[in-house]
Design an enzyme around this catalytic site. Structure first.
Site, short mmCIF file in Angstrom:
data_model
loop_
_atom_site.label_atom_id
_atom_site.label_comp_id
_atom_site.label_asym_id
_atom_site.label_seq_id
_atom_site.Cartn_x
_atom_site.Cartn_y
_atom_site.Cartn_z
N LYS A 263 39.69 39.31 40.54
CA LYS A 263 38.49 39.68 39.79
C LYS A 263 37.37 40.07 40.76
CE LYS A 263 39.17 36.60 35.81
NZ LYS A 263 39.23 37.62 34.75
N ARG A 337 48.06 34.05 28.75
CA ARG A 337 49.16 34.26 27.80
C ARG A 337 50.49 33.75 28.38
NH1 ARG A 337 48.01 40.62 27.75
NH2 ARG A 337 45.93 39.76 28.06
N1 BES Z 1 40.09 34.30 31.64
C1 BES Z 1 40.14 35.71 31.47
C2 BES Z 1 39.33 36.15 30.27
C3 BES Z 1 37.89 36.39 30.56
C4 BES Z 1 37.47 37.65 30.87
C5 BES Z 1 36.97 35.38 30.45
C6 BES Z 1 36.13 37.90 31.10
C7 BES Z 1 35.62 35.63 30.69
C8 BES Z 1 35.20 36.87 30.99
C9 BES Z 1 41.58 36.18 31.28
O1 BES Z 1 42.54 35.44 31.96
C10 BES Z 1 41.64 37.57 31.80
O2 BES Z 1 41.40 37.74 32.95
N2 BES Z 1 41.96 38.53 30.95
C11 BES Z 1 42.02 39.89 31.32
C12 BES Z 1 43.27 40.48 30.72
C13 BES Z 1 43.61 41.84 31.26
C14 BES Z 1 44.04 41.77 32.70
C15 BES Z 1 44.74 42.43 30.43
C16 BES Z 1 40.78 40.59 30.77
O3 BES Z 1 40.35 40.28 29.67
O4 BES Z 1 40.23 41.42 31.48
ZN ZN Z 2 42.74 36.10 34.00
#
Ligand code: BES
Ligand code: ZN
Ligand code: ZN
Length: 483
Positions: A263, A337
């Protein structure tokens, strides 16, 4: 916080602060008579969340009156009551007042009102400051005064206390820093909880999960030096009833760097909240243990840290899940997931007949619904209906999202049974479809709580930080299960 119930005329209540609810446009006659100048000035309107603190008002024994704006009568229900009581408590605390009595008029004195008021007081008292040396003032005594007697008020007071404390427990857990709250520490907290409240607790460690074949969960964990765990908390009703058996599943990623699909740095600290679903499930079990619903309830919390260590899984890896389905990892940041997939399969193996999961799963749900509603996904109309009623009763906002088969197509992989991402369009829906592949025919509801589990801007009734959503609805679903 000490919480008590009293029954006195409002004018006779002795308290540091008597909280009176002001419905917009209809001030109580007794108050208008005591405070003609204040009312004529138009400063006390009763608009939602408006707070007016007055000292030594004639006709009242209380040292102060806090007039708390309740908003329009037609919109004032238990949710609004919970919030305005929270805001009133926060107002008192900010003035270092440690005691308050809420006066509920006969129209707002049902057990549901009493429980909501107590929950509101507890939620408003919460501060995420466990790690600050200087603490803010907390409310020490809170009394609910009811003028109309109604059977069940005393029991509702206790229920409100149990539920409010459970939600604050979840908030406390979600605000802990990720260096302290690792997966094994989370498991230790679950054991403590079980011991304190009489639940059974079992923690599956890495070796055990390897033996079982939880390749999806273990793949996420392998990039971290912190070992993973699958936490189980079980509540069994005294009747010995076996079915239905509710499984509550919560995402417990103690920190989500994204892994190799890392990230960006900005606001990455917030990713400590990626275990908020797991925390909510634990909080719910704390209340369930005390309120003793008629059906068995098992909590399952897969907990891992998602790190880009040298052993981390790579985009392109293929893992075999507990269900036997193979998964091609295309983005290591879609880790929630993966751990939920194995937890859901395990929940079915141990006999859960109905499943509800809560997860901070996708940024995509925040794009769709903002920070107001939780996204709700389901494969079963009857369980969905139960869930929506529970959430409605508890003031947790839910919005049902579509699950057309067309979305499922996006998870087809060239190299494995499934791939772990479905692209940006409808990202929250493809994530839900991924989970549904593992829920199969078992009635299941999925809650994407990404937009609601953390408050970025303080509200009058809640500080910035973890919200503890959807603890109350989980508890309501279990406790009021009828069939
Ligand atoms: N924990 C995150 C979701 C999240 C995103 C929480 C932004 C808070 C702020 C989750 O594990 C994630 O990273 N999801 C990705 C999925 C994508 C790679 C398909 C997302 O939502 O960007
Ligand atoms: Zn994630
Ligand atoms: Zn995550």
């Amino acid at each position: 916080m000490n919480i008590a119930l009293s029954r006195k005329p409002a004018s006779e209540i002795e308290s540091a602060a008597l909280i009176l609810l002001e419905i917009e446009g209809s001030p109580a006659d007794s108050l208008k008579a005591s405070l003609p100048i204040a009312y004529d000035s138009g400063e006390i309107s009763g608009k939602a969340m408006e707070m007016t603190l007055l000292h030594s008002v004639s006709g009242f024994r209380a040292a102060r009156l806090l007039l708390a704006g309740a908003g329009k009568r037609e919109r004032f229900g238990t949710s609004e009551l919970r919030n305005v009581v929270s805001a009133a408590v926060r107002h008192l605390k900010s003035r270092k007042i440690k005691e308050g009595t809420l006066s509920l008029d006969p129209g707002h004195s049902t057990p549901e009102h009493v429980a909501a008021a107590v929950e509101g007081a507890l939620l408003g008292d919460f501060e995420p400051e466990a790690f600050k040396t200087e603490k803010s003032t907390l409310l020490e005594n809170f009394t609910v005064n009811v003028t109309a007697e109604n059977l069940g008020q005393a029991e509702a007071l206790q229920r409100g206390r149990i539920v409010g404390e459970a939600q604050n427990f979840a908030r406390e857990l979600a605000s802990e820093p990720p260096n302290q709250l690792t997966p094994l520490v989370m498991a230790a907290r679950a054991r403590q909880l079980a011991e304190q409240f009489g639940l059974a607790c079992e923690v599956l460690d890495q070796d055990h999960m390897k033996q079982l074949g939880m390749g999806a969960l273990l793949g996420v964990a392998q990039g971290s030096a912190e070992p993973p765990a699958l936490i189980l908390l079980r509540y069994t009703p005294e009747s010995g009833r076996k079915s239905p058996h509710l499984g509550l599943v919560g995402k417990g990623v103690t920190f989500d760097t994204g892994g190799i699909s890392i990230k960006p740095a900005e606001a990455m600290d917030k990713m400590k909240f990626d275990m908020a679903g797991g925390a909510a499930v634990m909080g719910a079990m704390r209340a369930i243990a005390q309120l003793k619903p008629p059906i068995p309830v098992t909590a399952l919390i897969p907990t891992v840290e998602n790190m880009p260590g040298s052993r981390a899984q790579r985009p392109g890896d293929i893992v075999k899940s507990l269900s036997g389905k193979t998964i091609e990892i295309l983005n290591t940041d879609a880790e929630g997931r993966l751990i939920l997939a194995d937890a859901i399969t395990y929940a079915k193996q141990i006999g859960c007949t109905h499943l509800v999961d809560a997860a901070t799963l996708t940024g995509s749900i925040v794009v769709a619904l903002g920070h107001v509603n939780n996204g709700v996904f389901s494969n079963d109309a009857a369980l969905l209906d139960r869930w929506m009623h529970a959430a409605q009763a508890q003031g947790d906002k839910m919005w049902q999202m579509p699950m057309d088969e067309e979305y499922r197509e996006r998870l087809k992989s060239v190299n494995a049974d499934l791939q772990n991402i479905g692209g940006r369009p409808g990202g929250a829906i493809t994530a839900a479809w991924f989970l549904r592949e593992f829920a199969g025919e078992t009635p299941w509801v999925h809650l994407d709580i990404c937009g609601t589990a953390w408050l970025d801007d303080a509200k009058p009734w809640m500080p910035k930080g973890p919200t503890g959503v959807p603890v109350r609805s989980f508890v309501h679903l279990a406790v009021n299960w009828k069939d």
